[in-house]
Design a protein around this motif. Structure first.
Motif, PDB file in Angstrom:
ATOM      1  N   ALA A 164       0.693  -0.937  -0.073  1.00  0.00           N
ATOM      2  CA  ALA A 164       0.376   0.009   0.331  1.00  0.00           C
ATOM      3  C   ALA A 164       0.649   1.167   0.312  1.00  0.00           C
ATOM      4  O   ALA A 164       1.722   1.589   1.036  1.00  0.00           O
ATOM      5  CB  ALA A 164      -0.707   0.015   1.138  1.00  0.00           C
ATOM      6  N   ASN A 173     -10.361   8.467  -3.278  1.00  0.00           N
ATOM      7  CA  ASN A 173      -9.846   7.330  -4.011  1.00  0.00           C
ATOM      8  C   ASN A 173     -10.722   5.842  -2.942  1.00  0.00           C
ATOM      9  O   ASN A 173     -10.599   6.084  -1.713  1.00  0.00           O
ATOM     10  CB  ASN A 173      -7.752   6.809  -3.509  1.00  0.00           C
ATOM     11  CG  ASN A 173      -7.873   5.260  -4.539  1.00  0.00           C
ATOM     12  OD1 ASN A 173      -7.720   4.697  -4.115  1.00  0.00           O
ATOM     13  ND2 ASN A 173      -6.751   5.663  -6.208  1.00  0.00           N
ATOM     14  N   LYS A 198      -9.248   3.578  -1.893  1.00  0.00           N
ATOM     15  CA  LYS A 198      -8.500   2.479  -1.544  1.00  0.00           C
ATOM     16  C   LYS A 198      -8.102   3.372  -0.056  1.00  0.00           C
ATOM     17  O   LYS A 198      -7.220   2.944   0.979  1.00  0.00           O
ATOM     18  CB  LYS A 198      -7.445   1.851  -2.091  1.00  0.00           C
ATOM     19  CG  LYS A 198      -7.428   0.883  -2.660  1.00  0.00           C
ATOM     20  CD  LYS A 198      -6.609   0.241  -3.974  1.00  0.00           C
ATOM     21  CE  LYS A 198      -6.712  -1.260  -4.176  1.00  0.00           C
ATOM     22  NZ  LYS A 198      -5.743  -1.277  -4.911  1.00  0.00           N
ATOM     23  N   TRP A 217      -3.865   3.805   3.497  1.00  0.00           N
ATOM     24  CA  TRP A 217      -4.187   3.037   2.653  1.00  0.00           C
ATOM     25  C   TRP A 217      -4.554   2.004   2.951  1.00  0.00           C
ATOM     26  O   TRP A 217      -3.600   0.951   3.683  1.00  0.00           O
ATOM     27  CB  TRP A 217      -2.891   3.355   2.058  1.00  0.00           C
ATOM     28  CG  TRP A 217      -3.228   4.752   0.808  1.00  0.00           C
ATOM     29  CD1 TRP A 217      -1.884   5.264   0.781  1.00  0.00           C
ATOM     30  CD2 TRP A 217      -3.634   4.897  -0.161  1.00  0.00           C
ATOM     31  NE1 TRP A 217      -2.368   7.188   0.288  1.00  0.00           N
ATOM     32  CE2 TRP A 217      -2.867   6.256  -0.893  1.00  0.00           C
ATOM     33  CE3 TRP A 217      -4.126   4.496  -1.123  1.00  0.00           C
ATOM     34  CZ2 TRP A 217      -3.154   7.134  -1.910  1.00  0.00           C
ATOM     35  CZ3 TRP A 217      -5.038   5.096  -2.718  1.00  0.00           C
ATOM     36  CH2 TRP A 217      -4.298   6.260  -2.911  1.00  0.00           C
ATOM     37  N   THR A 218      -5.540   1.220   2.436  1.00  0.00           N
ATOM     38  CA  THR A 218      -5.359   0.164   2.340  1.00  0.00           C
ATOM     39  C   THR A 218      -5.454  -1.329   1.035  1.00  0.00           C
ATOM     40  O   THR A 218      -4.601  -0.789   0.009  1.00  0.00           O
ATOM     41  CB  THR A 218      -6.941  -0.430   2.544  1.00  0.00           C
ATOM     42  OG1 THR A 218      -7.899  -0.450   1.782  1.00  0.00           O
ATOM     43  CG2 THR A 218      -8.154   0.054   3.554  1.00  0.00           C
ATOM     44  N   GLU A 219      -5.254  -2.474   1.620  1.00  0.00           N
ATOM     45  CA  GLU A 219      -4.114  -3.557   0.565  1.00  0.00           C
ATOM     46  C   GLU A 219      -5.187  -3.214  -1.288  1.00  0.00           C
ATOM     47  O   GLU A 219      -6.550  -3.314  -0.619  1.00  0.00           O
ATOM     48  CB  GLU A 219      -3.956  -4.788   0.412  1.00  0.00           C
ATOM     49  CG  GLU A 219      -2.910  -4.450   1.812  1.00  0.00           C
ATOM     50  CD  GLU A 219      -1.612  -3.972   1.434  1.00  0.00           C
ATOM     51  OE1 GLU A 219      -1.622  -3.776  -0.357  1.00  0.00           O
ATOM     52  OE2 GLU A 219      -0.120  -3.819   1.709  1.00  0.00           O
TER      53      GLU A 219
END
Length: 493
Positions: A25, A469, A471, A491-493
């Motif tokens: 990420a 976004n 994510k 951020w996430t994967e």
């Protein structure tokens, strides 16, 4: 042969490692904002654009306001209040440093508030802190403040951008090179383009997820749209409502719709006939179809309100049914007030879309009950002179964006001229009350009085419409105070 296989294995290993890096990420974010701040010192300017960049990111206060509008500990880990409500003693966090490496202690708190209260102060809201009569450094990690009267929202006011703590070594340069104690340190400001922040390694609080944040200044909706779609920016906190359809339903983005502190009202000149007649104001309230206004002026994203409080506020109460949309009841009330055929009035509209669109819709709604509105478009300078300063108006439409500004209604000289002694006494009691449960009770009573008196036409809360976004997580949905807080964004994967 073995050497070739070994080399091939190394290449494969490197490829796998690089693939892992590519899949990790990201830790940087680029945020589009509409306005470039005039400076970066929130203690020396009123522009919201300043706080959008620096509040709770670069600078911190003794307290901080969370996304629910509630007070949380900031640089002060705890505090006590004297029995008479006049002395606050703050215990400060240990091990805090400013971004230039200088230490933070009680002397910095005293310097900050002496500077706010000084004769040459340029603080935009010095009035919030003038009740302070003494600031005492008890020890390096303890400071006390004594007030000349009880201020019920004092801890909230300490959490505003106006009261962030600054250091004597760097305060004079904060307008262009801000140095605070927050989780992000200032890196650069490319005028007309962007401001870059980086995570501050020695930050005293919980580690943040991002390593870098860039605020990109983009004022044009089409340009912001293209930047989001192209991936040039990762999000924006307040996107134009009329263009949100581009992103709704797109799995690459999330649209966060919340509320701001912008209570949009049909402001009424209560000191002037016929608006000094309660039945006339009640008739106008019954003539307002909030849903039609919200659909037409905010593309459906506003939140209906029945009093001057934001729906995310802990003290909010829903009073939208006090005078429901009922043209027949409106006509009857006008007749009782002596205006069976209605009357003519002017509606001055400042140069913002929500006001001018709402004005057209309200003119149509009022025409149904015999009130004929003459719409007058004015620029902000003229609005400030005619409406706000000279009180030369019948009706106007504007959003009041200051947090917890219900006290304006206790000032009969304020531009809408509401003079209610019972309400004034209630606000005086509220201002002098510290107990949260009692404050909420009093705030609800105050809202109810304003709703029943139909002081203004309460229309809707301006929406915060963020596009991000898909994510990204941790962005604030609501905006209970000026700022775009980075501390929870990840951020996430």
């Amino acid at each position: 042969m073995n050497k070739m296989l070994k080399a091939f294995g190394i290449v494969l290993g490197m490829s796998a490692a690089l693939a892992g890096v590519a899949q990790a990420a990201p830790t940087e974010v680029r945020i589009g904002v509409a306005l470039e701040p005039p400076m970066l010192d929130p203690t020396a300017g009123a522009a919201e654009a300043i706080d959008i960049v620096v509040y709770q990111n670069i600078f911190e206060g003794l307290t901080r306001i969370d996304q629910n509008g509630e007070v949380q500990p900031g640089l002060a880990e705890s505090w006590t209040i004297s029995d008479d409500g006049l002395t606050y003693t703050f215990k400060l966090h240990d091990g805090v440093t400013f971004h230039d490496g200088t230490s933070f202690d009680a002397e910095d708190v005293k310097f900050t508030f002496d500077r706010i209260l000084g004769e040459n102060s340029v603080n935009a809201h010095k009035e919030f802190y003038t009740p302070i009569t003494a600031i005492t450094v008890v020890d390096p990690l303890t400071v006390s403040m004594t007030l000349d009267h009880v201020v019920g929202r004092f801890l909230f006011d300490l959490g505003r951008g106006d009261a962030v703590i600054v250091a004597p070594e760097s305060a004079d340069n904060n307008a262009n090179e801000p140095i605070g104690t927050g989780p992000f340190a200032f890196v650069q400001w490319d005028k007309g383009s962007r401001v870059v922040l980086e995570a501050y390694g020695p930050y005293w609080g919980a580690p943040v997820h991002l390593t870098k944040a860039t605020y990109v200044f983009i004022s044009d909706t089409a340009t912001v749209t293209n930047a989001l779609l192209a991936g040039d920016i990762d999000g924006t906190n307040n996107f134009a409502a009329e263009a949100l359809a581009v992103f709704e339903g797109n799995p690459q983005f999330k649209v966060l719709v919340g509320t701001t502190e912008g209570e949009t009202i049909l402001a009424t000149n209560n000191r002037k006939a016929p608006f000094d007649n309660l039945k006339v104001r009640q008739a106008m309230a019954h003539a307002i179809d909030r849903k039609a206004i919200i659909d037409g002026a905010t593309y459906g994203y506003g939140t209906p309100i029945g009093a001057p409080f934001a729906p995310h506020n802990p003290y909010y109460v829903d009073l939208t049914d006090t005078y429901s949309y009922d043209p027949a009841a409106a006509k009857a009330l006008l007749a009782e007030a002596g205006y069976p055929d209605g009357f003519a009035a002017t509606l001055k509209l400042p140069p913002v879309a929500y006001a001018r669109l709402s004005g057209q819709i309200i003119a149509s709604q009022f025409a149904e009950i015999g009130i004929k509105l003459n719409l007058i478009n004015v620029e902000w300078a003229q609005w400030l002179e005619d409406v706000y300063s000279n009180k030369d108006f019948d009706l106007t439409i504007v959003s009041h964006v200051e947090p917890f500004d219900i006290g304006n209604y206790a000032n009969p000289d304020y531009y809408f001229g509401y003079d209610n002694k019972q309400f004034q006494a209630l606000i005086e009691t509220l201002n002098g009350t510290i107990d949260e449960a009692k404050r909420k009770e009093l705030a609800i009573e105050a809202q109810t009085i304003l709703a029943k008196d139909a002081v203004n036409g309460y229309l809707f809360e301006l929406a915060q419409t963020g596009v991000w976004n898909a994510k990204l997580t941790g962005m604030w949905q609501n905006s209970p105070i000026e700022g775009l807080v980075l501390r929870d964004i990840a951020w996430t994967e």
